[in-house]
Design a protein around this motif. Structure first.
Motif, short mmCIF file in Angstrom:
data_model
loop_
_atom_site.label_atom_id
_atom_site.label_comp_id
_atom_site.label_asym_id
_atom_site.label_seq_id
_atom_site.Cartn_x
_atom_site.Cartn_y
_atom_site.Cartn_z
N LEU A 316 0.84 -1.22 0.00
CA LEU A 316 0.00 0.00 0.00
C LEU A 316 0.87 1.26 0.00
N ASP A 320 0.65 4.38 -2.45
CA ASP A 320 0.36 5.68 -1.85
C ASP A 320 1.31 6.77 -2.37
N ILE A 325 -3.83 6.96 -0.99
CA ILE A 325 -4.76 5.83 -0.99
C ILE A 325 -6.22 6.29 -0.91
N LEU A 337 -3.25 -3.20 -5.96
CA LEU A 337 -2.62 -3.73 -4.74
C LEU A 337 -2.16 -5.16 -4.95
#
Ligand code: PYR
Length: 385
Positions: A316, A320, A325, A337
């Motif tokens: 993540l 990001d 996100i 992901l």
């Protein structure tokens, strides 16, 4: 009228499709908090929660915290399916760590796969798990990588081993997969399989199987089952007079079974995908934190669940950097992901790991331990060289 309705329906659909990712970022944990499988699941809950606490304390995902959403799978397929459906459709998680058993994964994973929701198996070791679909990976090394190590270690302890008995739970996917590897390895090592006995994970009385084993005068017994059944089987083997070595599979990889076989657990050999002494910085932190809280070394199931959560967070973080996100569409994020999970490299309590093209874990080191009981309830896994 009809046109207005279909327009309404369309906009409702596009609203659903354009659902943003909620913050804190929800990661699903679908493990067995009840049933016999909770002997593993409770360790997984602890591992996952430690990861949540530790990773959030270090900034979560670029400053956004994660939040674990727990759904109890219990020990069967229906429970796992229900937990997965809730996590996917109601809790809107970005991905799922779970379920506890391979037997459950073969039923529940296809649901996540069809919904394009990434799943990281924390303890599913049967052959074929990552091949369920493109969205399924695992951080639990397969029986093919683990089980042979235990037999090799048994031969190190007693090089004269010749005649073995094999027992397995025939109603459990992991146990049937693992016994296949044990039996093949036994043959490769020139061991003579004198008898193969079957049981059910729900059995409590193993007199028939133990009598058959004792009749063969074997010097090694190899067991593939879950914790409660295997624990009782070991106890009855010893009570009825079996004196030789015992190799247990991944189902015996938890100190939760110590109170089941009690002093009779002593000496059982179990291969491991984790060692509390693993030298990575990630493990030092994890093991220290676990020990401070629980006054014992962390078990494999906790370390693997921690690792599952960490892999989600690390992947993540990479996404990001590209776009915050919270600005992603949930469906789009789940797809990205999954891709990111599979291409990443991770520094975890299991050591450095990555995934092969199917989503199976690529892990550097494995271990073998022998159970040492202190009294009827408490013992430790002593790691062997
Ligand atoms: C499995 O179900 O795959 C285990 O290793 C317990």
């Amino acid at each position: 009228m009809k046109r207005t309705l279909s327009l309404l329906l369309l906009s409702a659909l596009s609203l659903a499709a354009a659902q943003k990712v909620a913050t804190p970022i929800a990661i699903g944990i679908a493990v067995a908090q009840t049933s016999n499988a909770s002997l593993f699941g409770q360790e997984q809950v602890i591992g996952a929660k430690l990861a949540e606490k530790f990773l959030n304390a270090r900034g979560g995902v670029g400053g956004t915290p994660i939040k674990l959403v727990f759904q109890d799978t219990s020990g069967d397929e229906a429970g796992a399916i229900n937990a997965f459906q809730n996590l996917i459709s109601k809790d809107n998680v970005v991905g799922i760590v779970g379920p506890t058993l391979s037997q459950q994964a073969f039923s529940a994973d296809p649901i996540a796969d069809r919904a394009k929701v990434p799943v990281i198996g924390p303890s599913n070791t049967a052959k074929g798990i990552p091949q369920i679909g493109a969205y399924i990976s695992r951080v639990s090394a397969p029986v093919t990588a683990i089980a042979p190590n235990a037999l090799k270690q048994a031969l190190k302890i007693n090089p004269k081993l010749k005649k073995v008995a094999v027992l397995y739970a025939q109603n459990d996917a992991f146990s049937t997969s693992e016994t296949g590897i044990f039996q093949q390895t036994a043959k490769d090592l020139d061991l003579n399989i004198a008898t193969v006995q079957k049981f059910q994970t729900t059995d409590n009385d193993f007199t028939t199987q133990v009598t058959a084993v004792l009749g063969e005068n074997v010097d090694l017994v190899i067991i593939s089952g879950l914790a409660n059944d295997s624990g009782n089987l070991i106890k009855q083997l010893r009570q009825l007079g079996y004196k030789g070595l015992i190799v247990g599979g991944n189902g015996l990889n938890s100190s939760s079974m110590f109170p089941i076989c009690g002093q009779y657990c002593d000496g059982v050999i179990v291969a491991q995908a984790y060692s509390p002494t693993q030298s990575s910085a990630a493990n030092q932190l994890f093991a220290r934190e676990y020990k401070a809280q629980y006054k014992k070394d962390p078990p494999q199931f906790a370390a693997q669940a921690y690792t599952g959560v960490q892999v989600f967070v690390d992947a993540l973080k990479v996404l990001d950097h590209k776009r915050k996100i919270a600005d992603w569409d949930l469906g789009e994020l789940r797809v990205a992901l999954n891709k990111q999970i599979l291409i990443g490299k991770y520094k975890t309590p299991l050591g450095e790991l990555s995934f092969d093209k199917d989503g199976d874990i690529v892990q550097q080191a494995f271990y073998v331990a022998q159970i040492k009981m202190k009294d009827a309830k408490n013992g430790t896994f002593v790691f062997l060289k």
